[in-house]
Design a protein around this motif. Structure first.
Motif, PDB file in Angstrom:
ATOM      1  N   ALA A  43       0.413  -0.846   0.000  1.00  9.63           N
ATOM      2  CA  ALA A  43       0.045   0.022   0.026  1.00  9.63           C
ATOM      3  C   ALA A  43       0.694   0.964  -0.384  1.00  9.63           C
ATOM      4  CB  ALA A  43      -1.108   0.073   1.288  1.00  9.63           C
ATOM      5  N   CYS A  44       0.277   2.444  -0.713  1.00  9.40           N
ATOM      6  CA  CYS A  44       1.412   3.277  -1.334  1.00  9.40           C
ATOM      7  C   CYS A  44       1.335   3.677   0.232  1.00  9.40           C
ATOM      8  CB  CYS A  44       0.582   4.863  -2.260  1.00  9.40           C
ATOM      9  SG  CYS A  44       1.174   5.868  -2.007  1.00  9.40           S
ATOM     10  N   GLY A  45       2.623   4.478   1.136  1.00  7.05           N
ATOM     11  CA  GLY A  45       3.029   4.944   2.486  1.00  7.05           C
ATOM     12  C   GLY A  45       2.878   4.509   3.038  1.00  7.05           C
ATOM     13  N   ALA A  46       2.763   2.882   3.199  1.00  7.88           N
ATOM     14  CA  ALA A  46       2.688   2.183   4.152  1.00  7.88           C
ATOM     15  C   ALA A  46       3.651   1.420   4.459  1.00  7.88           C
ATOM     16  CB  ALA A  46       1.577   1.056   4.372  1.00  7.88           C
ATOM     17  N   GLY A  47       4.295   1.393   6.044  1.00  6.42           N
ATOM     18  CA  GLY A  47       5.486  -0.149   5.372  1.00  6.42           C
ATOM     19  C   GLY A  47       5.763  -1.018   5.319  1.00  6.42           C
ATOM     20  N   TRP A  48       4.398  -1.532   5.580  1.00  7.70           N
ATOM     21  CA  TRP A  48       3.886  -3.185   5.034  1.00  7.70           C
ATOM     22  C   TRP A  48       2.149  -2.774   5.189  1.00  7.70           C
ATOM     23  CZ3 TRP A  48       0.189  -4.348   9.923  1.00  7.70           C
ATOM     24  CH2 TRP A  48       0.872  -3.828  10.364  1.00  7.70           C
ATOM     25  N   ALA A  49       1.636  -4.038   5.145  1.00  2.26           N
ATOM     26  CA  ALA A  49       0.481  -4.603   4.939  1.00  2.26           C
ATOM     27  C   ALA A  49       0.161  -5.565   4.349  1.00  2.26           C
ATOM     28  CB  ALA A  49      -0.296  -3.723   3.309  1.00  2.26           C
ATOM     29  N   PHE A  50      -1.083  -6.317   4.485  1.00  2.00           N
ATOM     30  CA  PHE A  50      -1.116  -7.833   4.965  1.00  2.00           C
ATOM     31  C   PHE A  50      -2.536  -7.806   4.558  1.00  2.00           C
ATOM     32  CE2 PHE A  50      -0.955  -7.581   9.140  1.00  2.00           C
ATOM     33  CZ  PHE A  50      -2.439  -8.148   9.316  1.00  2.00           C
ATOM     34  N   LEU A  57     -14.879 -12.331   2.803  1.00  2.00           N
ATOM     35  CA  LEU A  57     -14.923 -10.668   3.340  1.00  2.00           C
ATOM     36  C   LEU A  57     -13.234 -11.108   3.439  1.00  2.00           C
ATOM     37  CD1 LEU A  57     -16.111  -9.968   6.610  1.00  2.00           C
ATOM     38  CD2 LEU A  57     -16.893  -8.810   4.751  1.00  2.00           C
ATOM     39  N   GLU A  58     -12.769  -9.573   3.048  1.00  2.34           N
ATOM     40  CA  GLU A  58     -11.119 -10.092   2.362  1.00  2.34           C
ATOM     41  C   GLU A  58     -10.687  -8.529   3.749  1.00  2.34           C
ATOM     42  OE1 GLU A  58      -8.332  -9.717  -0.724  1.00  2.34           O
ATOM     43  OE2 GLU A  58      -8.419  -7.768  -0.187  1.00  2.34           O
ATOM     44  N   LEU A  59      -9.733  -8.772   4.978  1.00  2.00           N
ATOM     45  CA  LEU A  59      -9.282  -8.062   5.451  1.00  2.00           C
ATOM     46  C   LEU A  59      -7.769  -7.410   5.204  1.00  2.00           C
ATOM     47  CD1 LEU A  59      -9.031  -8.514   9.656  1.00  2.00           C
ATOM     48  CD2 LEU A  59      -6.852  -7.520   8.246  1.00  2.00           C
ATOM     49  N   SER A  60      -7.438  -6.390   4.958  1.00  2.00           N
ATOM     50  CA  SER A  60      -6.520  -6.165   4.692  1.00  2.00           C
ATOM     51  C   SER A  60      -6.159  -4.255   5.775  1.00  2.00           C
ATOM     52  CB  SER A  60      -6.737  -4.155   3.249  1.00  2.00           C
ATOM     53  OG  SER A  60      -7.603  -5.037   2.292  1.00  2.00           O
ATOM     54  N   ALA A  61      -4.962  -4.758   6.200  1.00  2.00           N
ATOM     55  CA  ALA A  61      -3.860  -4.265   7.312  1.00  2.00           C
ATOM     56  C   ALA A  61      -2.839  -3.557   6.460  1.00  2.00           C
ATOM     57  CB  ALA A  61      -3.993  -4.763   8.385  1.00  2.00           C
ATOM     58  N   PHE A  62      -2.782  -2.296   7.112  1.00  2.00           N
ATOM     59  CA  PHE A  62      -2.137  -1.563   6.799  1.00  2.00           C
ATOM     60  C   PHE A  62      -1.235  -0.671   8.436  1.00  2.00           C
ATOM     61  CE2 PHE A  62      -4.867  -0.859   4.229  1.00  2.00           C
ATOM     62  CZ  PHE A  62      -4.583  -1.194   3.041  1.00  2.00           C
ATOM     63  N   GLY A  63      -0.169  -1.038   8.174  1.00  2.00           N
ATOM     64  CA  GLY A  63       0.844  -0.466   8.895  1.00  2.00           C
ATOM     65  C   GLY A  63       2.685   0.514   8.815  1.00  2.00           C
ATOM     66  N   ASP A  64       3.280   0.921   9.565  1.00  2.13           N
ATOM     67  CA  ASP A  64       3.823   2.110   9.777  1.00  2.13           C
ATOM     68  C   ASP A  64       3.787   3.011   9.285  1.00  2.13           C
ATOM     69  OD1 ASP A  64       5.193   0.638  12.104  1.00  2.13           O
ATOM     70  OD2 ASP A  64       6.330  -0.451  10.869  1.00  2.13           O
TER      71      ASP A  64
END
Length: 155
Positions: A43-50, A57-64
Motif C-alpha cells: 500500500a502506498c505510504g505504508a511500511g507494511w501491509a497484508f 470478506l477480505e481483511l486488509s491491514a496497513f502499518g508504519d
C-alpha cells in the motif's frame, strides 16, 4: 463476528483477539493467521501491509505509515488502518459474517438503513463509502485516531 472499535482497532471473530492500533506487523499477522491465511500486500505510504480472506470478506491491514505531506511528527508506527471488503458476488444481500459498529451490522442491512442508524454517532476514524440506493455496503475502514498536535506557539 468482526467488531469495529473506533480509536482502538478491530475485534476478530472466534475470540481470536483484537487488532489494536499501534501493534507490530508480527503481532497483527499472528492474530489474523489464527483466523485465515495471511498474504503480504503493498500500500502506498505504508511500511507494511497484508490481507486475509475469510467467509466472503477480505481483511486488509496497513502499518508504519508516513504522513502524506512529509510531516514526520504525524507518521503512524505500528498498525494504522484496517479495512474489510466484501467479495463482489456477496453484495446482493447481507454478509455471511456480521461486521458490527455501535451495535449495527454494517454489511447486514441495505446501506441507507445502516447510514441512517450510524449518522448520529459519527466516527471520524471510520469510513463508509457512498453507495447507490438499495445496495449493501461493500467496504468499511477504521483508521488510527488523529494525532493531537500541539498548538503553534508565538515567538
Amino acid at each position: 463476528m468482526f467488531e469495529l472499535l473506533p480509536g482502538t482497532g478491530l475485534v476478530l471473530p472466534r475470540q481470536v483477539g483484537v487488532l489494536s492500533f499501534g501493534m507490530s506487523e508480527r503481532d497483527a499477522q499472528w492474530a489474523v493467521a489464527s483466523l485465515a491465511d495471511v498474504r503480504e500486500s503493498w500500500a502506498c505510504g505504508a511500511g507494511w501491509a497484508f490481507t486475509a480472506a475469510w467467509d466472503g470478506l477480505e481483511l486488509s491491514a496497513f502499518g508504519d505509515c508516513e504522513d502524506r505531506q512529509g510531516r514526520s511528527e504525524l507518521d503512524r508506527n505500528g498498525l494504522a488502518s484496517v479495512a474489510l471488503h466484501r467479495w463482489p458476488e456477496t453484495l446482493t444481500g447481507p454478509s455471511a459474517v456480521p461486521v458490527v459498529l455501535d451495535g449495527v451490522d454494517v454489511f447486514g442491512y441495505p446501506a441507507a438503513e445502516v447510514l441512517d442508524a450510524l449518522a448520529p454517532a459519527g466516527h471520524p476514524s471510520v469510513w463508509l463509502p457512498p453507495v447507490s440506493s438499495g445496495s449493501y455496503l461493500r467496504e468499511v475502514w477504521v483508521r488510527c485516531p488523529p494525532i493531537d498536535r500541539p498548538a503553534p506557539t508565538r515567538a
